[in-house]
Enzyme design. Structure first.
Site, PDB file in Angstrom:
ATOM      1  CD  GLU A 268      -3.666  -5.949   4.003  1.00 35.29           C
ATOM      2  OE1 GLU A 268      -2.915  -4.832   3.777  1.00 35.29           O
ATOM      3  OE2 GLU A 268      -3.686  -6.573   3.021  1.00 35.29           O
TER       4      GLU A 268
ATOM      5  CD  GLU B  74      -2.941  -1.201   2.327  1.00 40.03           C
ATOM      6  OE1 GLU B  74      -4.046  -0.707   2.215  1.00 40.03           O
ATOM      7  OE2 GLU B  74      -2.501  -1.754   3.190  1.00 40.03           O
TER       8      GLU B  74
END
Length: 724
Positions: free
Chosen positions: A135, A115
């Site tokens: 995640e 990210e």
């Protein structure tokens, strides 16, 4: 310990290289995030800096956010410990900053690491770098803008797939998808990244803010259709878990209302998910699995594991051939011994079929399959045992046969050779009764199919040496298993804890509850199938043999159901012959066989445990509890007797060995979320109504009365049999 820090070096080319230092995977710990913010701000303000390159130390970009922070949040319930990375750092400081940034990716960029790279204006990668957003496997979702930027870079459909599956891709695929701008050799990674950053600064290359891209999103109607399909799939693969649907909703928010609104919603929902029971359970299992590698008086006394190059497996049946497959796949020389050439041929063919199955499912390349098969040699006698490092006996559960084999192998194997048995229930002291090398005798209990199931239960007796345990732990890791060391008793940790599972189900059926309703409720709770379909799958012979062992060991709390014997008499044997509680036909899912109902009625008549001869009335929740609370009760006895090193080992074994839903955190963790008090009161009530099978253990009663979690370490328990 290497220092945890972020450094910045400005070269003569006016490029600031910001480097993350946090071995082993450069996790984004709180000090790292603070350091990134500080260095980025400094680089932005300095007149001698034209552009920025972000990279990680030691050949790894970043493995993602430091999940130790999740543990702290779970312990306190305080989400203010979670730093504002998404808006404050990635959007405001990095992506919308005044100076262009390039991510130089090597090794891996996972989760928050990827990210951060998505927030840069270009991404240059070394070959075979892993990229992914895993995640959801921890009960949360990408929280640093990944739900918004990934679809804008690679397209919605592929982005949703990567997030929903949590599976990484290689940088080569990333390049094809548009996630990576260029792939260069590791030796040139920084040089190329620096030049790329300067080219952006000097407008020779585009200054691309991925949050603002829309060309790969498609039309609203296309996006709606993709997300609709994703929602349907998620309902099938992720029952009872909130994070998948939450992630899809956040992606949709960004598509409808723009990327920045999506980022804001993502940050809010991410914090909600961190506090969910699902995240608590999955994070608990993650750390519990790591803890299994620490065994007091084994891994902390300075011993080193010895090399195990050659292993003999005795018995080429389902378990033996699976074990041999697992060993061969890890480049271990395997001798497969059988009693005659017909059985040996069957065993060798089973190994070939196991390996071919992996190739067909694209889990194994053909050259590695050929190598694995070349590691296995068949044998009909012990002549090849003179230089083996380990023997694993995997014959049928027959005590005299196992005792005979152990007497023989002790004589023919070298003195350093580990003598292991794959028994699933029999006490190791009985198996090794006639041997003198009791320090080398150990349990290596694999779960079926042995080349696929991830758990290896390592069983030690009071006399097993620490060296033998350490060696088998190393072998387990080499063959990609999770080794868990347990003490010796009937059924060991896993089967001992779960023997009440099928017993409770049989008690319910004989109390008048519908067999198919029981299976439906257990599957809805999150296990892959209910206890009766599982019995069909494993075969009734196993149920009879295992039931006999447990009735002998725990006669005070076992129930002998007439049902299995009646099914066998009627010519049924579950999946083996296509007829059990369910009908099994090739190419179709198992379906209930209602012709089994008269047999069940006969079992109820013989068992004669229905109050006043009438079926009991129970809710769906009570069905789940009447089957799983006795399992918790037995887990309490296992804890009290010190069969496991720590309570969390039972959580790991329940998830990896019995497919207990990982998002519930394992059997003991789940019990603590339900509450020892409720479990104790329920069992006490049922024991008064239906007998001793439900009688609460002393350990459970004590914990419930004092309000102590079941998972809390015991101060009064006898010396742990798993750590002797």
């Amino acid at each position: 310990m290497a220092p945890v820090k972020v450094t910045m070096e400005v070269g003569t080319d006016s490029v600031a290289v910001i480097t993350i230092f946090n071995l082993p995977v450069n996790a984004l710990a709180i000090p790292i995030i603070a350091g990134l913010r500080e260095k980025w701000t400094e680089a932005t303000m300095r007149n001698d800096v034209k552009a920025i390159v972000l990279t990680g130390n030691g050949g790894r970009f970043s493995g993602g956010f430091d999940i130790n922070v999740f543990q702290k949040v779970h312990a306190t319930g305080d989400t203010s410990q979670m730093p504002d990375v998404s808006v404050d750092l990635v959007v405001n400081t990095m992506e919308d900053g005044k100076k262009p940034a390039v991510a130089a990716i090597e090794g891996l960029a996972l989760g928050g690491g990827l990210e951060l790279a998505l927030g840069c204006h270009a991404r240059i990668a070394a070959p075979r770098a892993q990229l992914g957003l895993p995640e959801l496997s921890l009960g949360v979702m990408p929280g640093f803008g990944g739900t918004q930027r990934l679809p804008r870079l690679i397209g919605l459909s592929k982005a949703v797939e990567l997030m929903m599956t949590s599976k990484p891709i290689m940088s080569e695929e990333g390049k094809k998808l548009g996630l990576i701008d260029a792939i260069v050799p590791s030796s040139e990674l920084l040089k190329v990244s620096r030049q790329w950053a300067l080219d952006i600064a000097e407008r020779r290359k585009p200054w691309m803010r991925s949050l603002h891209k829309t060309d790969k999103i498609g039309s609203l109607s296309e996006a709606h259709e993709i997300l609709k399909v994703a929602r349907e799939q998620v309902k099938q693969i992720a029952k009872n878990m909130p994070q998948h649907l939450a992630c899809i909703e956040v992606i949709e928010e960004g598509i409808i209302h723009g990327g920045y609104n999506g980022v804001l919603k993502e940050a809010k929902v991410f914090k909600d998910l961190v506090l969910s029971d699902t995240s608590k359970g999955l994070v608990h299992i993650f750390f519990s699995q790591r803890a299994t590698s620490k065994v007091p008086s084994v891994t902390d006394i300075g011993l080193k594991p010895r090399t195990v190059k050659k292993v003999a497996v005795i018995g080429g049946g389902l378990m033996g051939s699976g074990i041999a497959t697992a060993l061969a796949l890890s480049n271990t020389i395997v001798i497969l011994k059988e009693i005659n050439s017909e059985f040996l041929q069957k065993g060798m063919k089973a190994i070939e079929a196991n390996v071919s199955g992996l190739v067909a499912r694209k889990k194994l390349p053909q050259d590695k399959a050929d190598k694995a098969l070349s590691m296995v040699k068949g044998a009909l006698d012990y002549s090849d045992f003179k230089d083996v490092d380990m023997v694993i006996e995997a014959v049928i559960e027959n005590v005299p046969l196992k005792q005979k084999i152990f007497s023989e192998i002790e004589k023919v194997c070298p003195p350093h050779c580990i003598l292991a048995t794959n028994t699933s229930t029999i006490d190791l002291n009985i198996i090794g009764e006639n041997t003198t090398s009791k320090d080398r005798i150990i349990g290596a209990h694999f779960f079926s199919p042995a080349h696929i199931m991830p758990l290896l239960e390592i069983v030690r007796t009071e006399k097993t040496s620490a060296q033998a345990i350490l060696d088998l732990m190393a072998v387990g890791k080499a063959i990609k298993k999770v080794p868990v060391v347990v003490g010796n008793c009937t059924g060991f940790a896993v089967n001992r804890t779960f023997f009440p599972y099928s017993q409770g189900a049989h008690i319910l059926v004989n109390l008048g509850v519908d067999v198919f309703r029981i299976d439906t409720q257990i599957a809805s709770f999150g296990l892959p199938m209910g206890p009766f379909q599982l019995q069909d799958l494993t075969g009734y012979g196993v149920a009879v043999a295992v039931g006999k062992e447990f009735r002998s060991a725990f006669s005070d709390r076992t129930f002998k159901s007439p049902l299995i014997d009646l099914l066998i008499k009627s010519g049924r044997n579950g999946k083996n012959n296509g007829k059990g509680y369910y009908i099994y036909e090739k190419g179709s899912k198992p379906r209930p066989d209602f012709t089994v109902l008269p047999i069940i009625e006969e079992s109820r008549r013989l068992a004669n445990i229905m109050p006043e001869g009438k079926p009991i009335s129970v809710t769906d929740q009570e069905i789940v509890e009447m089957i799983l609370f006795p399992v918790v009760n037995e887990a309490c006895r296992v804890l009290d007797e010190g069969i496991v090193v720590r309570a969390s080992d039972l959580d790991v074994t329940s998830v990896l060995g019995m497919s207990f839903p990982s998002y519930r955190g394992g059997i003991v963790f789940w019990a603590d979320t339900v509450g020892a008090g409720h479990i104790y009161r329920s069992l006490k009530k049922w024991s008064e109504l239906y007998g001793n099978f439900f009688k609460p253990s002393r350990f459970l009663e004590e914990r419930a009365t004092k309000g102590i979690p079941l998972s809390a370490p015991s101060s009064t328990s006898s010396v742990s049999r798993s750590r002797m």
